[in-house]
Design an enzyme around this catalytic site. Sequence first.
Site, PDB file in Angstrom:
ATOM      1  CB  SER A  42      -0.975  -0.233   1.081  1.00 29.06           C
ATOM      2  OG  SER A  42      -0.725  -0.952   1.387  1.00 29.06           O
TER       3      SER A  42
ATOM      4  CE  LYS B 112      -6.372  -8.195  -0.318  1.00 31.54           C
ATOM      5  NZ  LYS B 112      -5.700  -8.455  -1.118  1.00 31.54           N
TER       6      LYS B 112
ATOM      7  CG  PHE C 244      -8.506   0.936   7.307  1.00 30.23           C
ATOM      8  CD1 PHE C 244      -8.139   1.482   6.093  1.00 30.23           C
ATOM      9  CD2 PHE C 244      -9.545   1.580   8.692  1.00 30.23           C
ATOM     10  CE1 PHE C 244      -8.165   2.655   6.201  1.00 30.23           C
ATOM     11  CE2 PHE C 244      -8.900   2.917   8.516  1.00 30.23           C
ATOM     12  CZ  PHE C 244      -8.485   3.601   7.284  1.00 30.23           C
TER      13      PHE C 244
ATOM     14  CD  GLU D  33       3.974  -2.080  10.938  1.00 25.25           C
ATOM     15  OE1 GLU D  33       3.134  -2.465  10.821  1.00 25.25           O
ATOM     16  OE2 GLU D  33       4.551  -3.184  10.653  1.00 25.25           O
TER      17      GLU D  33
ATOM     18  N   GLY E 205      -1.786  -7.396  -1.690  1.00 25.30           N
ATOM     19  CA  GLY E 205      -1.190  -5.986  -1.983  1.00 25.30           C
ATOM     20  C   GLY E 205      -0.098  -5.653  -2.576  1.00 25.30           C
ATOM     21  NE  ARG E 206       3.596 -10.544  -3.594  1.00 23.94           N
ATOM     22  CZ  ARG E 206       2.471 -11.429  -2.754  1.00 23.94           C
ATOM     23  NH1 ARG E 206       1.956 -10.607  -1.824  1.00 23.94           N
ATOM     24  NH2 ARG E 206       2.608 -12.357  -3.058  1.00 23.94           N
TER      25      ARG E 206
ATOM     26  CD  GLU F 144       4.719  -9.460   0.553  1.00 18.48           C
ATOM     27  OE1 GLU F 144       5.075  -8.702   1.454  1.00 18.48           O
ATOM     28  OE2 GLU F 144       3.660  -9.277  -0.480  1.00 18.48           O
TER      29      GLU F 144
ATOM     30  CG  HIS G  18      30.519   6.483 -10.210  1.00 21.49           C
ATOM     31  ND1 HIS G  18      31.870   6.629 -10.662  1.00 21.49           N
ATOM     32  CD2 HIS G  18      29.388   6.412 -11.345  1.00 21.49           C
ATOM     33  CE1 HIS G  18      31.178   7.227 -12.162  1.00 21.49           C
ATOM     34  NE2 HIS G  18      29.980   6.702 -12.332  1.00 21.49           N
TER      35      HIS G  18
ATOM     36  CE  LYS H 160       0.400  -7.108   7.327  1.00 21.68           C
ATOM     37  NZ  LYS H 160      -0.669  -6.617   6.636  1.00 21.68           N
TER      38      LYS H 160
HETATM   39  C1  G6Q Z   1       1.909  -7.509   0.105  1.00 23.55           C
HETATM   40  C2  G6Q Z   1       1.441  -7.810   1.535  1.00 23.55           C
HETATM   41  C3  G6Q Z   1       2.115  -6.444   2.371  1.00 23.55           C
HETATM   42  C4  G6Q Z   1       0.843  -5.792   2.527  1.00 23.55           C
HETATM   43  C5  G6Q Z   1       1.243  -4.614   3.809  1.00 23.55           C
HETATM   44  C6  G6Q Z   1       0.389  -4.132   4.547  1.00 23.55           C
HETATM   45  O1  G6Q Z   1       1.681  -8.123  -1.058  1.00 23.55           O
HETATM   46  O2  G6Q Z   1       0.727  -8.446   1.830  1.00 23.55           O
HETATM   47  O3  G6Q Z   1       3.177  -6.023   2.200  1.00 23.55           O
HETATM   48  O4  G6Q Z   1       0.555  -4.741   1.251  1.00 23.55           O
HETATM   49  O5  G6Q Z   1       1.097  -5.149   4.659  1.00 23.55           O
HETATM   50  O6  G6Q Z   1      -0.946  -4.262   4.222  1.00 23.55           O
HETATM   51  P1  G6Q Z   1      -2.498  -3.728   4.065  1.00 23.55           P
HETATM   52  O7  G6Q Z   1      -2.813  -2.842   2.939  1.00 23.55           O
HETATM   53  O8  G6Q Z   1      -3.951  -4.020   4.269  1.00 23.55           O
HETATM   54  O9  G6Q Z   1      -2.368  -2.261   5.413  1.00 23.55           O
END
Ligand code: G6Q
Length: 553
Positions: A165, A216, A218, A222, A277-278, A363, A394, A516
């Site tokens: 994200s 994604k 919520f 962090e 997520g990625r 990942e 360099h 997490k």
């Molecule tokens: C990606 C992972 C991971 C994820 C983050 C944030 O493929 O699942 O990098 O995107 O941990 O997760 P949230 O979007 O749920 O906060």
Amino acid sequence: MAEFAQMLDLPSWSKLQKHHEELGVNIVLKEFFQKDPERFRKLSRTFKNTVDGSEILFDFSKNFITEETIQILVQVAKDAGLEKLRDDMFAGEKINFTEKRAVYHVALRNVSNQPMQVDGKSVVEEVNSVLDHMKDFSDQVRDGQWKGYTGKKIKTIINIGIGGSDLGPVMVTEALKPYGDRDMKLHFVSNIDGTHMAEALKDSDPEDTLFLVASKTFTTAETVTNANSAKHWFMEKAKDEKAIAKHFVALSTNVEEVTKFGIDKENMFGFESWVGGRYSVWSAIGLSVAIYIGFKNFHDFLAGAHAMDMHFKNTPLEQNIPVIGGLLSVWYSDCFGAQTHLVSPFDQYMHRFPAYLQQLSMESNGKAITRSGDYVKYTTGAILFGEPATNAQHSFYQLLHQGTKLIPTDFILAAESHNPIENNVHQKMLASNFFAQAEALMVGKDENQVKAEGAPDDLVPHKKFLGNRPTTSILAQKITPSTLGALIAYYEHFTFTEGAIWNINSFDQWGVELGKSLAKKIQAELDQSGENTTHDSSTSGLINEFKKKAGIA
Ligand code: G6Q
């Protein structure tokens, strides 16, 4: 689900091994070129970007391959069921079987509106409706119709998110800076280290700052913590809870948590659980990109990826560019023992591209269990690293040229610079380095050349270069939104191909999930008074020392 258990059991794998024994051990790249003047033509592929008619040339000829290698690797891909897995992905099947989810980021950039379904239900309308919402919203923010609680135009965007994200939006807004609204300040806060948020806020004014809370689930600690800190900072000045609606939007799949946080449903941009997520920069998570470069450019970015998707979906494997890239990676990893993959863009704007690819590759394919549940009998995911050139030349290219490790390398260059300053002199120097590095890595420098250059005898071994280092050169016209989209999709499908051959699930991330939950327990312990003894002596010792140093009794 593939029918085979291990890559080594594929009928064509022994053929590939035999081919490696015959060719791989004695391979001398420069001799291939001496023997075959057609080698460049035969082993390059051109991607046609249907969005603007431009082309991206992928020169695979400086790799340890012949046409026969490609044929055998393609056979491996066929035996491994790559085509079926690919077709299943495009059909919305739940190929991420450990999470029982489809892998459908390709549906987010389906700009030609082809029918796409999950569980028998079309996803096209919902994807387009979120895109419409993103268009309206980004237009309003850009042209000043969207106003802060005191009536000011938004000047600062702070995206709060981590991992998938964060990395996509950061990388893409940097890479497409020439298309960005330069009056707008962008910050991406990801780290839980308070410094990250504090530095973004120091620069910002609550009256004209918009927070995009990108998560994604919520529930990511962090992001939620950072978003709460942002809210407190904002409320200190705004006072009235109603002002939040003008300054906080959510990019998420979780309506309930978004509402609990205090963001109105109206200000939420949704997506579905089938967006990993990625792979989410193409979804609502890309809102910061759409605001910064404008929706038309964001749409071109999606369209470029879609063009690569169509190439991946419809092109025979021998000509399929991301498939060849992925197969070469497997070839290096499992026949030559390569552990790494270097990607160096010769493009300053693309400076976060390697970091983005690190997540995509490592990942996705940092897995050791096959889809049948067994431990793999071969190595998987390469360690991907990179930095933009020429800077990287360099520093660590030394190890490429004269080190002991085999490092398959991708160099990326666009012929046209966004900044052709000094009559394009910079660009020509940049391009010269792009050509020279790949050539030098291949041809090396032998003893006679070093001596002819006048090196004293004792220095000859130090100045010798063995050469024979493989590279893939990727030459685009210009880094436009659609070209960048296509390049990212190239690496996505490259990664997909690797995972299919290794027979692993490239779409889950249990290692990230572990991270997490791990820290939660210790965080509670930091608030307990007295000596910690609940862990091994090292962990408890460190916790106690931290508490002492941080003044937590
Ligand atoms: C990606 C992972 C991971 C994820 C983050 C944030 O493929 O699942 O990098 O995107 O941990 O997760 P949230 O979007 O749920 O906060």
